[in-house]
Write a protein that holds these residues in place. Sequence first.
Motif, short mmCIF file in Angstrom:
data_model
loop_
_atom_site.label_atom_id
_atom_site.label_comp_id
_atom_site.label_asym_id
_atom_site.label_seq_id
_atom_site.Cartn_x
_atom_site.Cartn_y
_atom_site.Cartn_z
N ASP A 1 -16.17 28.41 14.30
CA ASP A 1 -15.53 27.81 15.48
C ASP A 1 -14.06 27.46 15.23
OD1 ASP A 1 -15.51 25.50 13.97
OD2 ASP A 1 -16.91 24.40 15.23
N GLY A 2 -13.60 27.60 13.98
CA GLY A 2 -12.18 27.43 13.68
C GLY A 2 -11.73 25.99 13.51
N ARG A 3 -12.65 25.04 13.55
CA ARG A 3 -12.23 23.63 13.40
C ARG A 3 -12.55 23.12 12.00
NH1 ARG A 3 -10.93 20.69 17.87
NH2 ARG A 3 -11.61 18.76 16.88
N PHE A 4 -11.58 22.41 11.41
CA PHE A 4 -11.81 21.81 10.09
C PHE A 4 -10.78 20.72 9.84
CE2 PHE A 4 -9.04 25.51 9.51
CZ PHE A 4 -8.00 25.00 8.74
N VAL A 5 -11.05 19.91 8.81
CA VAL A 5 -10.06 18.92 8.36
C VAL A 5 -9.44 19.47 7.08
CG1 VAL A 5 -9.70 16.58 7.48
CG2 VAL A 5 -11.20 16.97 9.46
N GLY A 6 -8.11 19.52 7.01
CA GLY A 6 -7.44 20.14 5.88
C GLY A 6 -7.43 19.25 4.63
N HIS A 7 -7.22 19.90 3.49
CA HIS A 7 -7.14 19.19 2.21
C HIS A 7 -5.79 19.35 1.50
CE1 HIS A 7 -11.56 19.75 2.72
NE2 HIS A 7 -11.52 18.48 2.37
N HIS A 8 -4.99 20.31 1.95
CA HIS A 8 -3.78 20.65 1.19
C HIS A 8 -2.54 20.72 2.09
CE1 HIS A 8 -6.22 21.62 -2.31
NE2 HIS A 8 -7.02 22.33 -1.51
N GLY A 9 -1.39 20.41 1.48
CA GLY A 9 -0.10 20.63 2.13
C GLY A 9 0.04 19.87 3.43
N MET A 10 0.65 20.52 4.40
CA MET A 10 1.00 19.85 5.65
C MET A 10 -0.22 19.47 6.50
SD MET A 10 4.49 21.86 6.68
CE MET A 10 4.53 21.21 8.34
N VAL A 11 -1.40 20.01 6.20
CA VAL A 11 -2.58 19.65 7.00
C VAL A 11 -3.53 18.73 6.25
CG1 VAL A 11 -2.47 21.69 8.48
CG2 VAL A 11 -3.80 21.77 6.35
N GLU A 12 -3.11 18.19 5.12
CA GLU A 12 -3.96 17.28 4.36
C GLU A 12 -4.38 16.10 5.25
OE1 GLU A 12 -2.18 15.81 0.78
OE2 GLU A 12 -3.78 14.34 0.46
N GLY A 13 -5.69 15.93 5.42
CA GLY A 13 -6.22 14.83 6.22
C GLY A 13 -6.14 15.04 7.72
N LYS A 14 -5.61 16.19 8.14
CA LYS A 14 -5.42 16.41 9.57
C LYS A 14 -6.47 17.36 10.14
CE LYS A 14 -1.83 15.70 11.70
NZ LYS A 14 -0.56 15.59 12.45
N THR A 15 -6.77 17.16 11.42
CA THR A 15 -7.68 18.06 12.11
C THR A 15 -6.93 19.33 12.50
OG1 THR A 15 -9.00 16.25 12.96
CG2 THR A 15 -9.13 18.33 14.16
N VAL A 16 -7.52 20.49 12.18
CA VAL A 16 -6.92 21.78 12.52
C VAL A 16 -7.89 22.52 13.44
CG1 VAL A 16 -6.08 23.98 11.59
CG2 VAL A 16 -5.73 21.87 10.29
N ASP A 17 -7.35 23.20 14.43
CA ASP A 17 -8.19 23.96 15.37
C ASP A 17 -7.61 25.36 15.54
OD1 ASP A 17 -9.79 24.94 17.35
OD2 ASP A 17 -9.16 23.50 18.89
N LEU A 18 -8.28 26.34 14.94
CA LEU A 18 -7.83 27.73 15.02
C LEU A 18 -8.40 28.45 16.24
CD1 LEU A 18 -8.47 28.75 11.27
CD2 LEU A 18 -6.35 27.87 12.25
N GLY A 19 -9.26 27.75 16.99
CA GLY A 19 -9.99 28.42 18.06
C GLY A 19 -11.08 29.29 17.43
N PRO A 20 -11.94 29.90 18.27
CA PRO A 20 -12.97 30.79 17.72
C PRO A 20 -12.35 31.80 16.76
CG PRO A 20 -13.28 30.50 20.07
CD PRO A 20 -11.98 29.81 19.72
N SER A 21 -12.98 31.96 15.59
CA SER A 21 -12.37 32.76 14.53
C SER A 21 -13.39 33.71 13.92
CB SER A 21 -11.82 31.84 13.44
OG SER A 21 -10.86 30.96 13.98
N ALA A 22 -12.86 34.74 13.27
CA ALA A 22 -13.74 35.71 12.63
C ALA A 22 -13.14 36.14 11.30
CB ALA A 22 -13.93 36.94 13.52
N VAL A 23 -14.01 36.28 10.30
CA VAL A 23 -13.60 36.87 9.03
C VAL A 23 -14.13 38.29 9.02
CG1 VAL A 23 -13.73 36.72 6.52
CG2 VAL A 23 -13.79 34.62 7.91
#
Length: 508
Positions: free
Chosen positions: A391-413
Motif C-alpha cells: 500500500d506504500g505507507r510506512f514510517v521512515g528510519h533514515h535521513g530526511m524521513v526518519e520518524g516521518k510518515t511516508v505515503d508512496l500510494g499503491p506500489s509494486a515491486v
Amino acid sequence: MKRIAILGFALESNAFAPPCGRADFEQRGYYRGADITAQARAEHPAIYSGICGFYAEMDRRHGPAGWQPVPIVHAASQPAGPVEEGFFRELLGEFEAGLQAAGRLDGVYVAEHGGATATHTHDPDGEVFALVRRLVGPDVPVVATLDLHANVSDAMMNSVDILVGYRTNPHVDIFERGEEAARLLEELMAGTRATAYRVRLPLVGPSVTLLTAEGHPYGDLIRLGQSRIDERVMNVTILAGFAFADTPKNGMTVIVTTRDDPALARSLAIELASAGWNDRQRYVPRMIPLDEAVEQARAVGADPMAPSLLFADPADNPGGGGRGNTTYILAAFLKAGVHGCIAGVFFDPALVEQARRAGEGARFRADLNTRESARFSEPLSWDARVVHLHDGRFVGHHGMVEGKTVDLGPSAVIALDGITLVVISKRQQCLSTDFFEALGVDVAGARSIVVKSRGHFRAGFQHLFPPERIREVDVPGLTSPNLANFDWRGLPRPVFPLDPEAGWTPPA
Ligand SMILES: [Zn+2]
C-alpha cells in the motif's frame, strides 16, 4: 498570552515541468486550522517539519497551554511546475480570511519554501509575504523559514522581519530552523529590532554542486557564515536558490540579519558574498557519462566481492520537478544485462495497476510510461514478474524521513531480468533505504542501486553508501545539472557557471 499566526505555501517550481494546482497540494499536504496544530504535535507527523520545530520550541518555552497558536493554512506540493493562478488566488484568499478572522496577533510564522513560480508571476512567494504584511500591519513581527533552494525577491525581503534559510543539503535541519524561527520571533516580540542586508551573486549552481557536507563549497560558505554569529548578528542565511525556477531573482543570495546594526549587516553580507564568488570554480558539476555507469554496474554485478555502487539520476529528480519516470538508465542497464541492481522509486500509477491486475508472482509484459506525456518520459516495454504489492505507507528510519510518515500510494515491486524496480503511484524522490526496505527489497544485498534523486538521498543511504561509492550519471531530464541543456528565459544573464565569463564586483 502570545497569539501567533502560522501559515505557509511551499512549492519549488521547475519552469520546464507542467503547471500544478489544487490536486498536487491536496495530495502532498493541505492543512487547515486545528489540523496544523495536531500534525505539529503528532508523534509521526506528515506536515512540513519546520512547523513541528516551531511548535516544539514554543511549547518548551511556554508549555502547550502557555501560548496561543492561530493556525491558518499550510499548503505544500511536491516540487512541480509553476502554480496555476486560479488556485493560487484561492489560497491567498484563504490566508487573507484567516488572518482577518484571527483578531489580535503578536507575531506570525510563515513556513514557506520560497522557490515557487506561478503561471502569472515569477514571485508568488513575494505575494504571500506582502499579503501577510499588509494584513498584520508594520508593527507585528513576521519571521519566515525558507528552503535553501529559495529565490529571494525584494517583496519577500521587504515584507518580513527575518528570513531564516536551511543550512543543510540534504535538508536535515528543517525542524531546527523552525525552532530557530520561534526563538527569533520571541526576541522580536520582546522588542529587538532586526535590520538585514542582502547581496545576490550572478552564481546559479547546478543542484549537484550544492551539497553542504565537508569538502563542498556551499557547505564551506555556510559554515563561514555561521562562524560569524555573535551578540550582534542574529542570523546568517545563504540561499543557493533553484536554477530551474528560471526567474530574474535567481542567484546565490547572502542575507545577514543583525540586532539593529545596518552597517555590520552590510559589510558582513558583502564579505561572505565575496568569499562565495571567489570560490565559484568549485560549482562546476562532475558527472559520469551513461556508458561508464553501465560498465561499472555490470562489473559490480559480476563480482560479488567488489563494493556495491549507488547511481543517482539527478536529471529526473521529483524533488526538483522531475517526473520520476525517465528510462535512460534503466533501459541501458537492461540492455547491458546488469544484475543485482535495484532501482526506484519509479512513478507510474498505470504500471502499478498492471502489476496488481497480474497479481503477486505472476509474469507479465510491463509497459512503462503509457499514460505520461512529459518530455524525456519515454515508453519502455519489458518482460517482468510481480515480486510484491504494497500500500506504500510506512514510517521512515533514515535521513530526511526518519520518524516521518511516508505515503508512496499503491506500489509494486517488479523484477525485470536482473533489475528490481520499485514502482509508486504518488510522485516523489527516493529519500532513503526505507523506500526499498519497507517494501521488502534488500538494499544491503544489492550490487548496485539506482535512485531518482539529486542529493537528498545521501542522508538516507549514508549508512550503506559513503560518498566515494556514489556516482551521478549525466542523462537527459527536466532537472539535468547540465544547465546548457535548457532554453533559459528568466535567468539574469550572464550567470556562472552557465556563462563562464560572468563577472561580479563587491559594492563599494
Ligand atoms: Zn530544497
